[in-house]
Design an enzyme around this catalytic site. Structure first.
Site, short mmCIF file in Angstrom:
data_model
loop_
_atom_site.label_atom_id
_atom_site.label_comp_id
_atom_site.label_asym_id
_atom_site.label_seq_id
_atom_site.Cartn_x
_atom_site.Cartn_y
_atom_site.Cartn_z
N PRO A 20 -20.62 3.53 -19.67
CA PRO A 20 -19.86 3.31 -20.91
C PRO A 20 -19.26 1.91 -20.94
CG PRO A 20 -18.55 4.59 -19.37
CD PRO A 20 -19.87 4.31 -18.68
N MET A 21 -20.10 0.93 -21.09
CA MET A 21 -19.69 -0.48 -20.98
C MET A 21 -19.03 -0.89 -22.29
SD MET A 21 -23.22 -1.83 -19.21
CE MET A 21 -24.29 -1.02 -20.40
N HIS A 168 -16.65 -4.35 -13.63
CA HIS A 168 -15.48 -4.06 -12.80
C HIS A 168 -15.74 -2.94 -11.81
CE1 HIS A 168 -13.72 -6.49 -16.03
NE2 HIS A 168 -12.98 -6.94 -15.03
N GLY A 223 -26.05 0.40 -15.68
CA GLY A 223 -25.26 -0.42 -16.59
C GLY A 223 -26.03 -1.67 -16.98
N THR A 224 -26.15 -2.60 -16.03
CA THR A 224 -26.79 -3.89 -16.31
C THR A 224 -28.18 -3.72 -16.94
OG1 THR A 224 -25.65 -4.74 -14.34
CG2 THR A 224 -27.37 -6.12 -15.28
C1 LIG Z 1 -21.47 -5.43 -18.88
C2 LIG Z 1 -20.80 -4.32 -18.14
C3 LIG Z 1 -19.65 -3.73 -18.69
C4 LIG Z 1 -19.03 -2.67 -18.03
N1 LIG Z 1 -17.96 -2.07 -18.62
C5 LIG Z 1 -17.45 -0.95 -18.07
C6 LIG Z 1 -16.46 -0.19 -18.77
O1 LIG Z 1 -16.04 -0.56 -19.87
N2 LIG Z 1 -16.00 0.94 -18.19
C7 LIG Z 1 -16.48 1.38 -16.99
O2 LIG Z 1 -16.07 2.43 -16.52
N3 LIG Z 1 -17.40 0.67 -16.30
C8 LIG Z 1 -17.91 -0.46 -16.82
N4 LIG Z 1 -18.89 -1.14 -16.14
C9 LIG Z 1 -19.34 -0.66 -14.81
C10 LIG Z 1 -20.30 0.52 -14.97
O3 LIG Z 1 -19.56 1.68 -15.21
C11 LIG Z 1 -21.20 0.80 -13.75
O4 LIG Z 1 -20.45 1.14 -12.63
C12 LIG Z 1 -22.12 -0.34 -13.40
O5 LIG Z 1 -22.72 -0.89 -14.53
C13 LIG Z 1 -23.22 0.14 -12.45
O6 LIG Z 1 -23.90 -0.95 -11.87
P1 LIG Z 1 -25.18 -1.65 -12.53
O7 LIG Z 1 -24.63 -2.52 -13.59
O8 LIG Z 1 -25.76 -2.41 -11.38
O9 LIG Z 1 -26.08 -0.59 -13.06
C14 LIG Z 1 -19.53 -2.21 -16.78
C15 LIG Z 1 -20.67 -2.81 -16.24
C16 LIG Z 1 -21.30 -3.85 -16.90
C17 LIG Z 1 -22.54 -4.45 -16.30
#
Ligand SMILES: Cc1cc2nc3c(=O)[nH]c(=O)nc-3n(C[C@H](O)[C@H](O)[C@H](O)COP(=O)(O)O)c2cc1C
Length: 348
Positions: A20-21, A168, A223-224
């Site tokens: 949930p980014m 984060h 996420g990414t």
């Molecule tokens: C662009 C971006 C924004 C994110 N924003 C949030 C957020 O708003 N809330 C949250 O719980 N995690 C956020 N995350 C972390 C994700 O929940 C998750 O742990 C992470 O994307 C997993 O790693 P990956 O990006 O390598 O898949 C964000 C990650 C990215 C890359």
């Protein structure tokens, strides 16, 4: 092990959710994930005050989701919403009613000031659950201690977030290969068969998905990988930066500096964030002061340029090579995972 696929009957195996980014996972991305057999999450933000424009925007997006998914008013919404909880004031009075109004299927909590802050929120959600609303509670955890606390609070899903994650995360934490088995052992020791575990952090394809399942996850979160999709509302320059980067251990870094440079340093100190080493970070390494970098950042922002914007991204960025559809990400990950699992079963 808990069968998370049964909780969300539209989902297909292996279970995949988008993270949930906030600002990136909007209604378009989340509904595409749900349509493709994943669990879509919308990033709901961190402001729960009565006048919160984030909650107003969420309300509108959830109404749109219902029409995009062609659901009638009496059907639950097969989507989740994620919230950042380090400023929990107003959550119970203002965020829960939005979730209940739209009868969303899941809520995801991340980044509290103290783990204990989630307890009243979780209790209030349980209380608000009526006969016609079933909601599963996800909590993202980056340490075994945080996982223990969340388990005691009675969550349905632990999202184990490893240090390869984009965005984060816990400033001090291990990668999934160390974290996941220890979190799985917690459940085994407690003979807990009702809580599910999802893996997040560095998963971008079927290979990472199978690895996470092997380490003890019931499914995965990406996420990414979902930022570099056609449905993600991020500017194309950000998607292209992700696609063209390689060697994530070197091209990204975990730091609070990414937030400092763009004046978003509001997270409690137990968290930092992983992002691409960009112009701001390079300037800092060359001795440019924070004040000057912030000035340059603001100047670029006012000119509508994105080159100084922090690009949050995980360490597996080098295996993301094209902007594709959300459906493609989900289907190809599931397909690749199945092929690998067959191969492993056959012993080669
Ligand atoms: C662009 C971006 C924004 C994110 N924003 C949030 C957020 O708003 N809330 C949250 O719980 N995690 C956020 N995350 C972390 C994700 O929940 C998750 O742990 C992470 O994307 C997993 O790693 P990956 O990006 O390598 O898949 C964000 C990650 C990215 C890359």
């Amino acid at each position: 092990m808990a069968n998370i696929l049964q909780w969300f009957p539209h989902t297909t195996a292996p279970f995949i959710a988008n993270a949930p980014m906030f600002g990136f996972a909007d209604v378009s991305l989340a509904t595409a994930a749900t349509k493709a057999g994943g669990l879509g999450f919308i990033g709901g933000g961190f402001d729960f005050r009565t006048e919160s424009t984030q909650l107003q925007g969420l309300d509108t997006q959830l109404a749109n989701a219902r029409s995009i998914l062609c659901l009638t008013d009496d059907q639950p919404l097969p989507l989740g919403v994620g919230f950042i909880t380090f400023q929990p004031g107003g959550f119970i009075d203002n965020a829960i009613p939005v979730l209940r109004k739209h009868r969303v299927a899941a809520v995801w909590l991340s980044f509290p000031q103290a783990d204990a802050d989630h307890l009243p929120i979780i209790q209030a959600i349980r209380k608000a659950q009526r006969g016609d609303w079933d909601i599963k509670i996800f909590v993202q955890v980056g340490t075994v201690k945080a996982a223990e606390e969340a388990l005691q609070q009675g969550v349905d899903v632990l999202v184990a977030q490893g240090a390869d994650a984009g965005g984060h995360q816990w400033a001090q934490g291990a990668s999934l290969i160390s974290l996941l088995p220890e979190v799985r052992d917690l459940l085994s020791k407690a003979r807990n068969k009702t809580t599910a575990i999802l893996a997040a952090g560095g998963i971008v394809d079927g290979r990472g998905c199978v690895a996470a399942l092997g380490l003890g996850a019931d499914g995965v979160v990406m996420g990414t990988r979902f930022v570099a999709t056609s449905e993600c509302p991020a500017p194309s320059t950000i998607k292209q930066t992700i696609v063209s980067a390689s060697d994530g251990g070197v091209s990204t870094i975990k730091s609070i500096r990414h937030d400092v440079f763009q004046s978003t340093d509001v997270f409690p100190r137990q968290y930092d964030g992983r992002a691409i080493i960009g112009v701001n970070y390079e300037d800092s390494r060359e001795g440019v002061s924070d004040e000057e970098i912030i000035r340059r950042y603001n100047e670029a922002k006012e000119a509508g340029e994105h080159q100084r914007r922090t690009v949050w991204a995980g360490a597996s960025i080098g295996s993301i090579n094209a902007v594709v559809s959300v459906e493609h990400v989900i289907r190809s990950t599931q397909q690749e995972a199945k092929v690998i699992l067959e191969r492993l079963k056959a012993g080669y």
